[in-house]
Design an enzyme around this catalytic site. Structure first.
Site, mmCIF file in Angstrom:
data_model
loop_
_atom_site.group_PDB
_atom_site.id
_atom_site.type_symbol
_atom_site.label_atom_id
_atom_site.label_comp_id
_atom_site.label_asym_id
_atom_site.label_seq_id
_atom_site.Cartn_x
_atom_site.Cartn_y
_atom_site.Cartn_z
ATOM 1 N N TYR A 1 2.161 14.230 0.357
ATOM 2 C CA TYR A 1 2.117 14.886 1.663
ATOM 3 C C TYR A 1 2.401 16.389 1.555
ATOM 4 O O TYR A 1 3.059 16.978 2.402
ATOM 5 C CB TYR A 1 3.087 14.209 2.644
ATOM 6 C CG TYR A 1 2.853 12.719 2.750
ATOM 7 C CD1 TYR A 1 1.707 12.243 3.400
ATOM 8 C CD2 TYR A 1 3.719 11.801 2.170
ATOM 9 C CE1 TYR A 1 1.461 10.870 3.478
ATOM 10 C CE2 TYR A 1 3.478 10.438 2.246
ATOM 11 C CZ TYR A 1 2.353 9.972 2.892
ATOM 12 O OH TYR A 1 2.099 8.641 2.966
ATOM 13 N N CYS B 1 4.608 33.491 10.076
ATOM 14 C CA CYS B 1 5.277 34.035 11.260
ATOM 15 C C CYS B 1 5.806 32.934 12.161
ATOM 16 O O CYS B 1 5.292 32.710 13.262
ATOM 17 C CB CYS B 1 4.317 34.954 12.015
ATOM 18 S SG CYS B 1 3.879 36.342 10.998
ATOM 19 N N ARG C 1 6.427 19.892 5.160
ATOM 20 C CA ARG C 1 7.419 18.819 5.345
ATOM 21 C C ARG C 1 8.808 19.311 5.766
ATOM 22 O O ARG C 1 9.422 18.722 6.652
ATOM 23 C CB ARG C 1 7.524 17.962 4.081
ATOM 24 C CG ARG C 1 6.187 17.322 3.681
ATOM 25 C CD ARG C 1 6.346 16.295 2.580
ATOM 26 N NE ARG C 1 6.992 15.104 3.093
ATOM 27 C CZ ARG C 1 8.211 14.738 2.779
ATOM 28 N NH1 ARG C 1 8.921 15.443 1.937
ATOM 29 N NH2 ARG C 1 8.725 13.646 3.305
ATOM 30 N N GLU D 1 0.824 -1.217 0.000
ATOM 31 C CA GLU D 1 0.000 0.000 0.000
ATOM 32 C C GLU D 1 0.855 1.263 0.000
ATOM 33 O O GLU D 1 0.860 2.025 0.965
ATOM 34 C CB GLU D 1 -0.952 -0.008 1.204
ATOM 35 C CG GLU D 1 -0.247 -0.321 2.513
ATOM 36 C CD GLU D 1 -1.219 -0.507 3.675
ATOM 37 O OE1 GLU D 1 -2.275 -1.118 3.475
ATOM 38 O OE2 GLU D 1 -0.880 -0.018 4.780
ATOM 39 N N PRO D 2 1.579 1.490 -1.102
ATOM 40 C CA PRO D 2 2.422 2.681 -1.174
ATOM 41 C C PRO D 2 1.617 3.952 -1.404
ATOM 42 O O PRO D 2 0.564 3.921 -2.038
ATOM 43 C CB PRO D 2 3.310 2.415 -2.393
ATOM 44 C CG PRO D 2 2.481 1.511 -3.250
ATOM 45 C CD PRO D 2 1.656 0.671 -2.325
ATOM 46 N N GLY D 3 2.120 5.038 -0.903
ATOM 47 C CA GLY D 3 1.543 6.352 -1.172
ATOM 48 C C GLY D 3 2.574 7.200 -1.893
ATOM 49 O O GLY D 3 2.534 7.409 -3.103
ATOM 50 N N ARG D 4 3.587 7.626 -1.111
ATOM 51 C CA ARG D 4 4.605 8.545 -1.624
ATOM 52 C C ARG D 4 5.184 8.152 -2.978
ATOM 53 O O ARG D 4 5.316 8.980 -3.873
ATOM 54 C CB ARG D 4 5.755 8.580 -0.601
ATOM 55 C CG ARG D 4 6.907 9.470 -0.971
ATOM 56 C CD ARG D 4 8.111 9.199 -0.056
ATOM 57 N NE ARG D 4 7.705 9.021 1.311
ATOM 58 C CZ ARG D 4 7.566 10.015 2.197
ATOM 59 N NH1 ARG D 4 7.840 11.247 1.821
ATOM 60 N NH2 ARG D 4 7.201 9.758 3.423
ATOM 61 N N TYR E 1 9.693 17.651 9.227
ATOM 62 C CA TYR E 1 10.611 16.489 9.173
ATOM 63 C C TYR E 1 12.016 16.866 8.722
ATOM 64 O O TYR E 1 12.787 15.981 8.360
ATOM 65 C CB TYR E 1 10.114 15.464 8.151
ATOM 66 C CG TYR E 1 8.665 15.120 8.219
ATOM 67 C CD1 TYR E 1 8.122 14.474 9.324
ATOM 68 C CD2 TYR E 1 7.830 15.403 7.140
ATOM 69 C CE1 TYR E 1 6.787 14.134 9.354
ATOM 70 C CE2 TYR E 1 6.490 15.067 7.169
ATOM 71 C CZ TYR E 1 5.968 14.442 8.284
ATOM 72 O OH TYR E 1 4.642 14.100 8.309
HETATM 73 N N1 LLP Z 1 0.067 2.437 4.974
HETATM 74 C C1 LLP Z 1 -0.097 2.968 6.177
HETATM 75 C C2 LLP Z 1 -0.789 2.226 7.215
HETATM 76 C C3 LLP Z 1 0.407 4.236 6.441
HETATM 77 O O1 LLP Z 1 0.268 4.763 7.656
HETATM 78 C C4 LLP Z 1 1.090 4.940 5.425
HETATM 79 C C5 LLP Z 1 1.647 6.277 5.686
HETATM 80 C C6 LLP Z 1 1.204 4.333 4.174
HETATM 81 C C7 LLP Z 1 0.700 3.078 3.979
HETATM 82 C C8 LLP Z 1 1.863 5.010 3.033
HETATM 83 O O2 LLP Z 1 3.193 5.305 3.290
HETATM 84 P P1 LLP Z 1 4.101 5.856 2.068
HETATM 85 O O3 LLP Z 1 4.223 4.814 1.014
HETATM 86 O O4 LLP Z 1 3.484 7.088 1.551
HETATM 87 O O5 LLP Z 1 5.419 6.118 2.658
HETATM 88 N N2 LLP Z 1 3.676 12.824 6.143
HETATM 89 C C9 LLP Z 1 4.854 12.004 6.082
HETATM 90 C C10 LLP Z 1 4.553 10.571 5.770
HETATM 91 C C11 LLP Z 1 3.587 9.977 6.737
HETATM 92 C C12 LLP Z 1 3.155 8.616 6.334
HETATM 93 C C13 LLP Z 1 2.000 8.179 7.101
HETATM 94 N N3 LLP Z 1 1.585 6.868 6.803
HETATM 95 C C14 LLP Z 1 5.824 12.609 5.067
HETATM 96 O O6 LLP Z 1 5.503 13.643 4.491
HETATM 97 O O7 LLP Z 1 6.930 12.109 4.850
#
Ligand code: LLP
Length: 873
Positions: free
Chosen positions: A854, A825, A794, A755-758, A798
């Protein structure tokens, strides 16, 4: 009162300062390099400076002379090497266009004579010194004739006439002949005598003479030392070490491409850096210059326009700061354990007596009630197994001895180290995870050294270097001390730039920005390309898109078309998917909330969405909701991974996942309520670039799943990273595919889910902003833009690194080091610290890259500033 005549002008021989310029082996090995030397010397002459050129032997010659020095008993080999030396010098003479070179011919004859010398049989050190000296005597002879013949009248100088070595107590014969010391101090008589002879001289590095008028050597790197000695004797205006790199760096640039050029150092710091690892300058060259107050500059022969590294006396206003991190490998630790040491008179004296007896000089020392540990530095000692076992045998009489090798000594160098400790917490935490054998803080307050296993060093140094910059312990924004990074300097040499979609679409983006900023722009093509790259990995049965990264409806639709299901963490995210894709089968949605309220579970279950629990609480208190339902269980496998602590979602300090010791209780509760656990899940963090990670998670979950009766799917989470900093390596998809296929074949009974997002969206989005104002404060330049942390949080949250370019001036030389800041500010409203950009003007369009994940979704209305809007291309 008689009027005194006006004082006569000082004789010109005194008024014209000396400059000493030194060139190493590669700089004297080709004609074009000699032309370069001529240009550099001529430029000094044109400024009315007197010049002494110090040269090394042609590259490779010292090693060949060493082969001769060690060739006793093997005449054939000796003659073979001799022939090669003769040929090389004749070829060089021809290349330089010289018909003859009497001084060089004479040295070749000397070589022949020395080979026939009876002292060769014993490889007597005095004889060796004479052999070695020939390399510099010949290169300087060639150089003198070449420069003279090419418009720069130059006299050849025998360095041995002027550098007189004095023996040091306890020095072995080896050190007296092959690593001698010259007590060089300003000598006005010598300076004026030389000035009376001429304006430009060439002489040898590496060689000197002792009180018996024998030739002696100054040790490896001795040409730098010679330049230091001549600089001190002449009280030169400046000594220049010309080399093949732009100067000294804040770390070894071959290991840390982000290492920064050190523009300015004081003698002690430079000495410390040179001693603890940097090869560019021999540490011995600095002592005489420091005492004489002569500055030294390191310059790059390929890029003489660069300022290089300037070493001079400490600036009065110098703030404490880490200047460099260095690593010395091949270090041996000797740990000596005794029960009776505490306050035992003479124990240390006995121990050090043994080191002295074996000719070993000790570098670092750590001591405790029952233990003393010392390190032996390979550059100062002949450390081999014979020496060590003899030493150990001696020491064994007074204590228990353990030899720990090979180790690396990792040293932070900078003035005022003790007042920097509060900024070193990240660095200390990094060491905290390792086995540190010894920590030592130098009593001159210039260094802090950690000794670890040698194998750890190469990985550790880049991380520590980045941490030092982030913690502002290494104050990289101080342009007076830190120059460009090695990578930036390389980029000047026209390194190919990776072409991105936004470079291709630059003019369209500029048009969009002309309408309105700040705005996010997404490329659906870029999203699809990433999706296809993932879908090509055969082992995965189902891909979910974690839409928390970017829930833009056009992106959801594109990913649906690419075959992705969806992972949601709130009912609002579920609604977003369903409204973008009304036809989507609800079982293609996976709900993975954390600490969500009861109603959200109720709604999701009622809609038929697959639901994941990660705590006992829902089953303990709302068990009825789950009756006869299939549920998934998210586990905490005990460790977190990711690009920043705040995105690690495993381990006791993270709020996610069920602890493994509660699995049994969870199963009992599930049984009690008739809920069927059909899937296991773990997501341990975000921004992981190590392809092996998901294999390990699958293997762990699969082996746990075997203890359940009806697990169908194993979801190994998301977290697939994309490199953000220039020194990061992309996730190796082929390796990821292979690792997943391998572990899948070990447990083929489960479906593998990810389940990728980024990974899908990060590079597909950019944030366009416009320059509002520019400002300078002291040495710091600020470029203000109309997008702040309310649009992209970000960097503030981070310390995330987003590439930033001036899109209006793309491709123009990036000279100024700036802080790119927003209008919010908060001091933390910095989008990019220490970036090199072309000169920015109000209205220029600034592009912040890798903002597709993000970015917009984490925006806020803080300060009641509307965040950037979104567009899709
Ligand atoms: N699955 C679960 C259960 C998650 O909590 C997350 C991300 C993902 C999948 C997807 O992760 P990814 O493939 O995008 O790395 N705001 C932060 C990242 C927080 C991720 C939260 N959970 C950033 O900007 O780096």
């Amino acid at each position: 009162m008689s009027s005194a005549p006006a004082p006569a002008a000082a004789p010109s021989v005194i008024a014209r300062p000396w400059v000493v310029i030194k060139f190493g082996g590669t700089s004297v090995s080709r004609r074009e390099r000699w032309e370069n030397i001529r240009r550099i010397a001529a430029a000094h002459r044109a400024r009315d400076r007197r010049v002494v050129i110090v040269v090394s032997a042609l590259s490779g010659i010292t090693d060949q002379l060493k082969a001769i020095a060690e060739s006793r008993g093997d005449d054939a080999r000796c003659r073979e090497v001799q022939a090669a030396i003769v040929e090389r010098h004749q070829a060089m003479r021809a290349e330089l266009g010289l018909d003859g070179c009497a001084r060089m011919e004479q040295r070749l004859a000397d070589l022949d004579r020395l080979i026939a010398d009876p002292r060769r049989a014993q490889a007597a050190v005095a004889w060796q010194a004479e052999v070695f000296a020939l390399g510099e005597l010949m290169s300087s002879a060639l150089g003198a004739d070449f420069l003279d013949a090419n418009g720069l009248p130059t006299q050849w100088l025998d360095a041995r006439e002027h550098l007189r070595a004095t023996p040091i107590a306890n020095h072995s014969a080896w050190a007296r002949y092959l690593s001698a010391n010259v007590p060089a101090a300003p000598d006005a008589q010598f300076a004026s005598a030389l000035a009376a002879r001429g304006d430009c001289f060439i002489t040898q590095g590496f060689i000197a003479r002792n009180d018996q008028a024998e030739t002696v050597l100054l040790g490896r790197g001795g040409s730098d030392t010679s330049a230091g000695y001549f600089g001190a004797l002449l009280k030169a205006e400046q000594v220049e070490i010309w080399t093949d790199v732009p100067g000294m760096f804040s770390a070894n640039p071959r290991v840390v491409p982000e290492a920064r050029l050190l523009a300015r150092l004081d003698y002690e710091e430079a000495q410390e850096i040179a001693t603890t690892g940097a090869k560019v300058l021999h540490p011995r060259s600095l002592g005489p210059l420091r005492r004489a107050g002569v500055p030294l500059v390191i310059k790059d022969t390929h890029r003489p326009q660069l300022a290089g590294t300037e070493i001079r006396a400490v600036a009065a206003d110098a703030a404490p700061c880490v200047k460099a991190i260095s690593a010395r490998k091949g270090v041996t630790l000797i740990s000596m354990e005794t029960v009776g040491m505490w306050q035992q008179v003479g124990f240390l004296a006995d121990v050090f007596e043994a080191f002295k007896r074996h000719g070993l000089s000790v570098d670092l020392i750590g001591s405790a009630e029952t233990n003393v540990t010392v390190s032996l530095d390979p550059t100062e000692n002949l450390v081999n197994s014979d020496v060590l076992s003899a030493l150990a045998a001696d020491l064994a009489r007074i204590c228990r001895v353990k030899v720990i090798a090979p180790c690396a000594a990792i040293t932070l160098v900078g003035r005022g180290m003790r007042s920097l400790l509060h900024k070193l917490s990240g660095v200390l935490a990094e060491f905290g995870a390792l086995d540190v054998h010894l920590i030592s803080q130098s009593s001159n307050n210039l260094n802090l050294t950690f000794v670890v296993d040698e194998a750890l060093a190469d990985d550790l140094i880049p991380r520590l270097h980045a941490l030092l910059i982030r913690a502002d312990a290494l104050r990289a924004e101080d342009g007076a001390v830190f120059g460009p990074s090695w990578r930036e300097l390389g980029a000047d040499a026209a390194a190919p730039v990776r072409e991105t979609w936004w470079m291709r679409e630059r003019s369209a983006l500029l048009e969009l920005a002309a309408e309105r900023t700040p705005r996010y722009v997404y490329s659906l093509e870029a999203v699809r390309a990433q999706a296809r790259a993932l879908r090509a990995l055969g082992a995965v049965d189902r891909w979910h898109y974690a839409l928390k990264a970017n829930p833009h409806p056009a992106i959801l639709r594109a990913l649906h078309e690419e075959g992705f299901a969806f992972e949601c963490v709130s009912t609002a995210e579920i609604d977003a998917v369903r409204s973008a894709l009304p036809q989507l089968a609800v079982e293609r949605i996976l709900f993975t909330p954390n600490f969500a309220p009861r109603e959200e579970y109720a709604q999701a279950l009622a809609a038929g969405v697959r639901t994941t629990l990660d705590a006992l609480h829902p089953l303990q208190h709302w068990g009825e909701l789950f009756r006869d339902r299939e549920i998934h269980l998210r586990l905490d496998l005990g460790v977190g991974r990711g690009h920043h602590d705040k995105v690690k979602t495993g381990g006791a300090s993270s709020k996610f996942g069920l602890a493994l010791d509660q699995v049994e209780e969870f199963r009992t509760l599930a049984r009690r309520h008739g809920a069927r656990i059909v899937g296991l899940h773990a997501h341990l963090g975000s921004g992981i670039l190590d392809a092996g990670h998901w294999r390990a998670v699958y293997a762990q979950l699969a082996s746990l799943a075997e203890g359940f009766s009806r697990i169908e799917s194993i979801d190994v989470g998301g977290g697939l990273g994309v490199p953000s900093r220039p020194d990061e390596t992309p996730l190796d998809l082929a390796a990821l595919g292979a690792a997943l296929a391998e572990v899948k074949s070990a447990y083929p009974q489960f479906h593998l889910w990810l389940e990728p997002g980024r990974f899908l969206v990060a590079d597909a989005g950019v944030l366009l902003a416009r320059v509002t104002q520019v400002k300078r404060k002291g040495a710091v330049h600020y470029v203000g833009v109309d997008a702040g942390m309310n649009s992209l949080i970000r960097p503030a949250l981070y310390e995330a690194w987003h590439e930033i370019v001036n899109l209006t001036r793309l491709g123009e030389p990036a000279q100024t080091m700036v802080q790119v800041v927003g209008p919010i500010c908060e001091t933390g409203d910095v989008l990019g610290a220490n970036r090199r950009l072309p000169e920015c003007r109000e209205g220029d369009v600034i592009l912040i890259a890798q903002a597709g994940a993000y970015g917009a979704v984490m925006a806020s209305r803080y300060n009641l500033r509307e965040p950037a809007t979104e567009d899709v291309r």
